[in-house]
Design an enzyme around this catalytic site. Structure first.
Site, PDB file in Angstrom:
ATOM      1  N   LEU A 105     -59.741 -47.260  30.462  1.00  0.00           N
ATOM      2  CA  LEU A 105     -59.317 -48.560  30.962  1.00  0.00           C
ATOM      3  C   LEU A 105     -58.687 -48.359  32.336  1.00  0.00           C
ATOM      4  O   LEU A 105     -58.345 -47.235  32.712  1.00  0.00           O
ATOM      5  CB  LEU A 105     -58.309 -49.197  30.008  1.00  0.00           C
ATOM      6  CG  LEU A 105     -58.814 -49.506  28.599  1.00  0.00           C
ATOM      7  CD1 LEU A 105     -57.664 -49.926  27.699  1.00  0.00           C
ATOM      8  CD2 LEU A 105     -59.893 -50.590  28.633  1.00  0.00           C
ATOM      9  N   ALA A 106     -58.503 -49.449  33.063  1.00  0.00           N
ATOM     10  CA  ALA A 106     -57.903 -49.321  34.393  1.00  0.00           C
ATOM     11  C   ALA A 106     -56.576 -48.581  34.321  1.00  0.00           C
ATOM     12  O   ALA A 106     -56.254 -47.791  35.206  1.00  0.00           O
ATOM     13  CB  ALA A 106     -57.725 -50.696  35.019  1.00  0.00           C
ATOM     14  N   GLU A 107     -55.802 -48.832  33.262  1.00  0.00           N
ATOM     15  CA  GLU A 107     -54.499 -48.185  33.157  1.00  0.00           C
ATOM     16  C   GLU A 107     -54.133 -47.945  31.701  1.00  0.00           C
ATOM     17  O   GLU A 107     -54.435 -48.753  30.823  1.00  0.00           O
ATOM     18  CB  GLU A 107     -53.408 -49.061  33.781  1.00  0.00           C
ATOM     19  CG  GLU A 107     -52.517 -48.339  34.750  1.00  0.00           C
ATOM     20  CD  GLU A 107     -53.130 -48.266  36.139  1.00  0.00           C
ATOM     21  OE1 GLU A 107     -52.870 -47.256  36.830  1.00  0.00           O
ATOM     22  OE2 GLU A 107     -53.840 -49.192  36.525  1.00  0.00           O
ATOM     23  N   THR A 108     -53.477 -46.806  31.466  1.00  0.00           N
ATOM     24  CA  THR A 108     -52.786 -46.533  30.206  1.00  0.00           C
ATOM     25  C   THR A 108     -51.324 -46.303  30.543  1.00  0.00           C
ATOM     26  O   THR A 108     -51.005 -45.492  31.413  1.00  0.00           O
ATOM     27  CB  THR A 108     -53.363 -45.304  29.483  1.00  0.00           C
ATOM     28  OG1 THR A 108     -54.725 -45.557  29.127  1.00  0.00           O
ATOM     29  CG2 THR A 108     -52.573 -45.009  28.221  1.00  0.00           C
ATOM     30  N   VAL A 139     -50.398 -43.120  38.759  1.00  0.00           N
ATOM     31  CA  VAL A 139     -50.055 -44.010  39.864  1.00  0.00           C
ATOM     32  C   VAL A 139     -48.564 -44.328  39.833  1.00  0.00           C
ATOM     33  O   VAL A 139     -47.892 -44.147  38.817  1.00  0.00           O
ATOM     34  CB  VAL A 139     -50.887 -45.314  39.822  1.00  0.00           C
ATOM     35  CG1 VAL A 139     -52.365 -45.006  39.980  1.00  0.00           C
ATOM     36  CG2 VAL A 139     -50.641 -46.085  38.532  1.00  0.00           C
TER      37      VAL A 139
END
Length: 266
Positions: free
Chosen positions: A44-47, A71
């Site tokens: 996914l874009a972010e965890t 990030v």
């Protein structure tokens, strides 16, 4: 070892819209390479991973990973993490704080059901030279280019932003975390945007809270108002209610739960 896992659709009140984020509550930090591997597996874009601060109720440390890198700031996965605490982990207060590499990030819950992120304002600055790869990457020429943590490409209309068909290989040449395409909105929406981040492993992010730390101060000055309604016009789409308060940006949205489960790691 079994780890809880939640998948939350952020900046939407409807399933299968907004930006999906994985959230892993932890009692203590895992090695960074393990968290990166989990994020890559989730794809996914972010965890987001968070742990409670010792002896500090409502205070948590948080870290975010794309499938490729860690990030320093992420909006939708922070919103998703707050949703997990409030909806699934029985956190009783209507306010909490995540501590991150970008400083303390406060989240509050309102009667409307929206959650509000209190993030730093990061206004963009004009650029004299258009970076190599931008026009080829977007397949269109913006009217102006600005730079903050991300590159901002300004267009005249929402239709131009919606119709972009980015060349991800060309966008990889742009020396910024990501590229934001934005334009004025219409009706109740003050501005629209899309976000492309192939350099961090996210070809197009459905709804990007952190990008609005740059977009809100720009549009607040341009439109002469501090309260703004925004829409990210990605294929999934998402809605954000924003406010500029001096050096802070308040970003509000809904979140809904898609999945609850466990990760089994050796």
């Amino acid at each position: 070892m079994l780890l809880p896992l939640y998948q939350i659709d952020a900046f939407t009140d409807t399933l299968f819209a907004g930006n999906p984020a994985a959230v892993c509550p932890l009692s203590e930090w895992l090695p960074a390479d393990t968290m990166q591997a989990i994020a890559a597996e989730n794809n996914l874009a972010e965890t987001a991973f968070f742990v409670p601060r010792d002896g500090q109720e409502g205070e948590y440390e948080i870290r975010w990973f794309t499938p490729a890198v860690e990030v320093e700031l992420c909006g939708h996965a922070t919103l998703a993490s707050a949703h997990v605490l409030l909806r699934h982990l029985n956190f009783k207060s209507d306010a909490l704080t995540f501590h991150s590499k970008s400083g303390p990030l406060r989240v509050s819950r309102h009667e409307s059901g929206r959650l509000t992120l209190d993030f730093p304002s990061r206004p963009p600055q004009p650029l004299d030279v258009v970076p190599e790869g931008l026009i080829a990457g977007l397949g269109a020429t913006p009217q102006q280019v600005l730079a903050g943590p991300d590159l901002v490409a300004l267009f005249d209309s929402a239709e131009e932003v919606t119709s972009l068909q980015p060349n991800q290989a060309a966008l990889l040449q742009v020396p910024y975390r990501g590229v934001i395409a934005t334009a004025p909105g219409s009706g109740e929406v003050d501005f629209v945007s899309r976000f492309f981040g192939p350099r961090v492993g996210v070809p197009e992010d459905p709804v990007t809270g952190s990008a609005h730390t740059t977009l809100v101060p720009y549009w607040a000055e341009r439109l002469g108002k501090t309260e703004l309604r925004a829409r990210q016009v990605s294929p999934r789409g998402g809605d954000l209610w924003c406010e500029l308060r001096q050096d802070r940006v308040l970003i509000s949205g809904y979140a809904v739960t898609y999945l609850k489960g466990e990760i089994e790691i050796g």
